[in-house]
Design a protein around this motif. Sequence first.
Motif, PDB file in Angstrom:
ATOM      1  N   UNK A 325      -6.266  39.443  44.739  1.00 18.76           N
ATOM      2  CA  UNK A 325      -7.582  40.050  44.894  1.00 18.76           C
ATOM      3  C   UNK A 325      -7.768  41.298  44.055  1.00 18.76           C
ATOM      4  N   UNK A 326      -6.862  41.499  43.083  1.00 18.93           N
ATOM      5  CA  UNK A 326      -6.892  42.716  42.302  1.00 18.93           C
ATOM      6  C   UNK A 326      -6.835  42.414  40.796  1.00 18.93           C
ATOM      7  N   UNK A 327      -7.145  43.420  39.998  1.00 20.05           N
ATOM      8  CA  UNK A 327      -6.979  43.354  38.551  1.00 20.05           C
ATOM      9  C   UNK A 327      -5.750  44.179  38.190  1.00 20.05           C
ATOM     10  N   UNK A 328      -4.878  43.568  37.401  1.00 13.27           N
ATOM     11  CA  UNK A 328      -3.609  44.195  37.062  1.00 13.27           C
ATOM     12  C   UNK A 328      -3.561  44.414  35.551  1.00 13.27           C
ATOM     13  N   UNK A 329      -3.508  45.658  35.118  1.00 10.87           N
ATOM     14  CA  UNK A 329      -3.385  45.976  33.712  1.00 10.87           C
ATOM     15  C   UNK A 329      -1.926  46.049  33.302  1.00 10.87           C
ATOM     16  N   UNK A 330      -1.595  45.477  32.150  1.00  4.91           N
ATOM     17  CA  UNK A 330      -0.210  45.503  31.653  1.00  4.91           C
ATOM     18  C   UNK A 330      -0.174  46.180  30.287  1.00  4.91           C
ATOM     19  N   UNK A 331       0.750  47.104  30.116  1.00  6.14           N
ATOM     20  CA  UNK A 331       0.885  47.797  28.842  1.00  6.14           C
ATOM     21  C   UNK A 331       2.311  48.322  28.698  1.00  6.14           C
ATOM     22  N   UNK A 332       2.718  48.584  27.454  1.00  6.83           N
ATOM     23  CA  UNK A 332       4.019  49.231  27.225  1.00  6.83           C
ATOM     24  C   UNK A 332       3.888  50.722  27.479  1.00  6.83           C
TER      25      UNK A 332
END
Length: 332
Positions: A325-332
């Motif tokens: 139910x969430x938005x997950x941001x991925x980054x280095x």
Amino acid sequence: MTGWGYKELDGFLFNITNITNIDTIVNSIKSHHHHHQQQLKSINAITKQHWQSLPSHFYTTNHSTYHQPNQLKKTKMAKTIAFLGATGGCGLSALRRAVAAGHTCIALCRTPSKLAAQFPDRPANLHLREGNAHDVASVAACLSHPSDPARLVDAVNFSLGGVMNMAKLTLDDPDVCKKGIAALLDAIAAVRAERANDDNGSSINSSSWRPLLAVVSTTGISQHGRDVPLLFVPFYYYALHVPHEDKRVAEKSLFESGERVVAVRPSLLVDGEKPDKPIRVHVEGPGGIERKEVGYFISRDDVGRWMFDNLLQKADDGGAAQYEGKAVGLTW
């Protein structure tokens, strides 16, 4: 954003004439990342060698029956996972890991031979289906176990994307994700309805079947504040307006559907895996930002790795619940 990465950013930024000293800024970024290039090439070579040298018991030439590889721990049940848009990029990275772990993987693609070329040893637990991810019937056909139709998929990995036309700043299909998500949601509803009317003694309760939908989206569309570096704002605003609108509509449909959903929003995508580089995770829930992380880049391979490790292989044991139910941001 499928098909977009560091090279496209570089080319676009050099052509924005109303940004002061943009050459200096971009060259600074290029200098910062230059020393990684040889490392990335080495990692690519190692990764390719690894996949070509997997033990033979991972593979057979018989696609009609699923065989669980011995390396799959008995404490973890093999899952059934559908893949939409796994011919390359983040989706292919997740698919490779799911296949190697022994899960039953069903991949829908317009040209199966293109994906088959990525798996020359023809793993028995990889099932390729020809079709269009915008076609409800084609998607619905991928939502059950190939050799046991009574078993429905535990998860769906969605990573559709379009080809960017830089001259016109649009996609070859501006609604690629919107139409793909609509077809997926309609397919799930169709399977539920079919099972509800099917009196074959299936052990599956169609009304309780709720597969995890792991969907690749993008940064730059947050409703809770800026989630990209300030330098990237002009690029995102001018170049990516069309694909971002598509992602916004797709996400809205997902979060309003009532399904188990995780929207994965990577930073600007590059090639090459960095297994020793920490992946920072930005989390946004219905109430706003729960954990804030902002970064420039992440590789397609690392996005797929994170999705498999944290979502797909934990789809039916509650391990992915913290992100649902969430938005997950991925980054280095």
